[in-house]
Write a protein that holds these residues in place. Sequence first.
Motif, PDB file in Angstrom:
ATOM      1  N   MET A   1     -16.794  -1.773   0.917  1.00  0.00           N
ATOM      2  CA  MET A   1     -15.943  -0.604   0.755  1.00  0.00           C
ATOM      3  C   MET A   1     -14.491  -1.005   0.995  1.00  0.00           C
ATOM      4  SD  MET A   1     -16.268   2.815   0.475  1.00  0.00           S
ATOM      5  CE  MET A   1     -15.213   4.188   0.646  1.00  0.00           C
ATOM      6  N   PHE A   2     -13.622  -0.678   0.066  1.00  0.00           N
ATOM      7  CA  PHE A   2     -12.206  -0.989   0.168  1.00  0.00           C
ATOM      8  C   PHE A   2     -11.471   0.169   0.828  1.00  0.00           C
ATOM      9  CE2 PHE A   2     -13.507  -3.381  -3.652  1.00  0.00           C
ATOM     10  CZ  PHE A   2     -13.117  -4.649  -3.268  1.00  0.00           C
ATOM     11  N   PRO A   3     -10.395  -0.117   1.571  1.00  0.00           N
ATOM     12  CA  PRO A   3      -9.561   0.968   2.097  1.00  0.00           C
ATOM     13  C   PRO A   3      -8.935   1.749   0.939  1.00  0.00           C
ATOM     14  CG  PRO A   3      -8.902  -1.176   3.007  1.00  0.00           C
ATOM     15  CD  PRO A   3      -9.917  -1.425   1.948  1.00  0.00           C
ATOM     16  N   SER A   4      -8.717   3.027   1.136  1.00  0.00           N
ATOM     17  CA  SER A   4      -8.151   3.868   0.073  1.00  0.00           C
ATOM     18  C   SER A   4      -6.638   3.739   0.007  1.00  0.00           C
ATOM     19  CB  SER A   4      -8.506   5.333   0.321  1.00  0.00           C
ATOM     20  OG  SER A   4      -9.875   5.539   0.118  1.00  0.00           O
ATOM     21  N   ILE A   5      -6.140   3.696  -1.229  1.00  0.00           N
ATOM     22  CA  ILE A   5      -4.704   3.679  -1.494  1.00  0.00           C
ATOM     23  C   ILE A   5      -4.354   4.987  -2.181  1.00  0.00           C
ATOM     24  CG2 ILE A   5      -2.836   2.560  -2.764  1.00  0.00           C
ATOM     25  CD1 ILE A   5      -4.326  -0.094  -2.400  1.00  0.00           C
ATOM     26  N   HIS A   6      -3.569   5.822  -1.497  1.00  0.00           N
ATOM     27  CA  HIS A   6      -3.205   7.142  -2.000  1.00  0.00           C
ATOM     28  C   HIS A   6      -1.885   7.155  -2.751  1.00  0.00           C
ATOM     29  CE1 HIS A   6      -6.471   8.881   0.349  1.00  0.00           C
ATOM     30  NE2 HIS A   6      -6.111   8.043   1.293  1.00  0.00           N
ATOM     31  N   GLY A 101      -2.006   4.960   3.748  1.00  0.00           N
ATOM     32  CA  GLY A 101      -2.728   4.621   2.530  1.00  0.00           C
ATOM     33  C   GLY A 101      -1.796   4.179   1.414  1.00  0.00           C
ATOM     34  N   LEU A 102      -0.670   3.588   1.767  1.00  0.00           N
ATOM     35  CA  LEU A 102       0.288   3.106   0.772  1.00  0.00           C
ATOM     36  C   LEU A 102      -0.034   1.659   0.431  1.00  0.00           C
ATOM     37  CD1 LEU A 102       2.903   3.749  -0.820  1.00  0.00           C
ATOM     38  CD2 LEU A 102       4.183   2.892   1.143  1.00  0.00           C
ATOM     39  N   GLY A 103      -0.190   1.398  -0.862  1.00  0.00           N
ATOM     40  CA  GLY A 103      -0.449   0.048  -1.336  1.00  0.00           C
ATOM     41  C   GLY A 103       0.794  -0.532  -1.987  1.00  0.00           C
ATOM     42  N   PHE A 104       0.855  -1.853  -2.031  1.00  0.00           N
ATOM     43  CA  PHE A 104       1.982  -2.556  -2.628  1.00  0.00           C
ATOM     44  C   PHE A 104       1.482  -3.558  -3.655  1.00  0.00           C
ATOM     45  CE2 PHE A 104       3.799  -0.899   1.175  1.00  0.00           C
ATOM     46  CZ  PHE A 104       5.141  -0.717   0.900  1.00  0.00           C
ATOM     47  N   VAL A 105       2.152  -3.581  -4.797  1.00  0.00           N
ATOM     48  CA  VAL A 105       1.936  -4.624  -5.797  1.00  0.00           C
ATOM     49  C   VAL A 105       3.240  -5.399  -5.861  1.00  0.00           C
ATOM     50  CG1 VAL A 105       1.481  -5.152  -8.214  1.00  0.00           C
ATOM     51  CG2 VAL A 105       0.274  -3.253  -7.103  1.00  0.00           C
ATOM     52  N   TYR A 106       3.180  -6.647  -5.420  1.00  0.00           N
ATOM     53  CA  TYR A 106       4.358  -7.516  -5.388  1.00  0.00           C
ATOM     54  C   TYR A 106       4.378  -8.355  -6.657  1.00  0.00           C
ATOM     55  CZ  TYR A 106       7.283 -11.495  -3.939  1.00  0.00           C
ATOM     56  OH  TYR A 106       8.217 -12.488  -3.864  1.00  0.00           O
ATOM     57  N   ALA A 163      -3.914  -5.885 -14.286  1.00  0.00           N
ATOM     58  CA  ALA A 163      -4.381  -6.432 -13.010  1.00  0.00           C
ATOM     59  C   ALA A 163      -4.133  -5.442 -11.866  1.00  0.00           C
ATOM     60  CB  ALA A 163      -3.690  -7.766 -12.724  1.00  0.00           C
ATOM     61  N   ALA A 164      -2.952  -4.831 -11.854  1.00  0.00           N
ATOM     62  CA  ALA A 164      -2.642  -3.847 -10.814  1.00  0.00           C
ATOM     63  C   ALA A 164      -3.550  -2.629 -10.923  1.00  0.00           C
ATOM     64  CB  ALA A 164      -1.175  -3.431 -10.911  1.00  0.00           C
ATOM     65  N   ASP A 165      -3.807  -2.179 -12.145  1.00  0.00           N
ATOM     66  CA  ASP A 165      -4.663  -1.017 -12.362  1.00  0.00           C
ATOM     67  C   ASP A 165      -6.088  -1.280 -11.880  1.00  0.00           C
ATOM     68  OD1 ASP A 165      -5.174   1.643 -13.511  1.00  0.00           O
ATOM     69  OD2 ASP A 165      -6.354   0.538 -15.004  1.00  0.00           O
ATOM     70  N   GLU A 166      -6.616  -2.443 -12.208  1.00  0.00           N
ATOM     71  CA  GLU A 166      -7.973  -2.790 -11.769  1.00  0.00           C
ATOM     72  C   GLU A 166      -8.065  -2.806 -10.247  1.00  0.00           C
ATOM     73  OE1 GLU A 166     -10.795  -6.718 -11.720  1.00  0.00           O
ATOM     74  OE2 GLU A 166      -9.598  -6.382 -13.527  1.00  0.00           O
ATOM     75  N   TRP A 167      -7.074  -3.425  -9.603  1.00  0.00           N
ATOM     76  CA  TRP A 167      -7.044  -3.491  -8.145  1.00  0.00           C
ATOM     77  C   TRP A 167      -6.926  -2.091  -7.548  1.00  0.00           C
ATOM     78  CZ3 TRP A 167      -2.753  -2.508  -4.814  1.00  0.00           C
ATOM     79  CH2 TRP A 167      -2.929  -2.927  -3.486  1.00  0.00           C
ATOM     80  N   TRP A 168      -6.018  -1.270  -8.079  1.00  0.00           N
ATOM     81  CA  TRP A 168      -5.805   0.072  -7.545  1.00  0.00           C
ATOM     82  C   TRP A 168      -7.041   0.944  -7.716  1.00  0.00           C
ATOM     83  CZ3 TRP A 168      -1.916   4.233  -9.611  1.00  0.00           C
ATOM     84  CH2 TRP A 168      -1.689   5.192  -8.619  1.00  0.00           C
ATOM     85  N   ARG A 169      -7.710   0.851  -8.846  1.00  0.00           N
ATOM     86  CA  ARG A 169      -8.923   1.657  -9.077  1.00  0.00           C
ATOM     87  C   ARG A 169     -10.002   1.349  -8.036  1.00  0.00           C
ATOM     88  NH1 ARG A 169      -9.044   4.566 -13.883  1.00  0.00           N
ATOM     89  NH2 ARG A 169      -7.333   4.035 -15.284  1.00  0.00           N
ATOM     90  N   ARG A 170     -10.082   0.101  -7.601  1.00  0.00           N
ATOM     91  CA  ARG A 170     -11.066  -0.269  -6.565  1.00  0.00           C
ATOM     92  C   ARG A 170     -10.692   0.324  -5.209  1.00  0.00           C
ATOM     93  NH1 ARG A 170     -10.494  -5.749  -8.416  1.00  0.00           N
ATOM     94  NH2 ARG A 170      -9.612  -6.202  -6.360  1.00  0.00           N
ATOM     95  N   HIS A 171      -9.417   0.656  -5.016  1.00  0.00           N
ATOM     96  CA  HIS A 171      -8.935   1.127  -3.722  1.00  0.00           C
ATOM     97  C   HIS A 171      -8.593   2.621  -3.688  1.00  0.00           C
ATOM     98  CE1 HIS A 171      -8.321  -3.179  -3.133  1.00  0.00           C
ATOM     99  NE2 HIS A 171      -8.292  -2.923  -1.841  1.00  0.00           N
TER     100      HIS A 171
END
Length: 174
Positions: A1-6, A101-106, A163-171
């Motif tokens: 289970m991945f942490p949620s990114i809101h 729940g803030l995620g970052f894409v660098y 790539a960012a979309d795939e990662w974000w969808r998992r989170h």
Amino acid sequence: MFPSIHALVIMGVAGCGKSSVGQTLCRLNGATPIEGDAFHPPENIRKMSAGIPLTDEDRSGWLGILSDELRHVVAAGRLPVLACSALKRSYRERLRKAVPGLGFVYLELTPSVAARRVAERPDHFMPASMIDSQFATLEAPHGEPLTLVLDASCQDVPQLAAAADEWWRRHRPN
């Protein structure tokens, strides 16, 4: 289970493609775009246009406004995507405190590619002469929580956004 990114921040130095990747992610996800540059006060724009690097003090009010904007979008039940340099860890921590729940894409970029891209941008206030100061300020977020690092030097916007979309969808929360 991945942490949620809101909420999501697309970050990096000028020329990395954060606005374009952010806009693409918004189209893919029905998310709300927040263009960080649009919230700079006129004095910050004047300084950057003149080739004068911003200080932490210059960025402080701007980061407060961006924090408020992120909170507002989340409170409205929408997914925000902020395009923002977020060069220092302290800046990212301030945004994280505002929105759990803030995620970052660098979008990582070499100085030479950044300088070339900025020099080729029409109608933007940031001159290519500012690239060195951006890299001098940058504290790369390698190893920070809820952070995806992508090589923006050799990938185009559709690849980076995918790539960012795939990662974000998992989170993302269900």
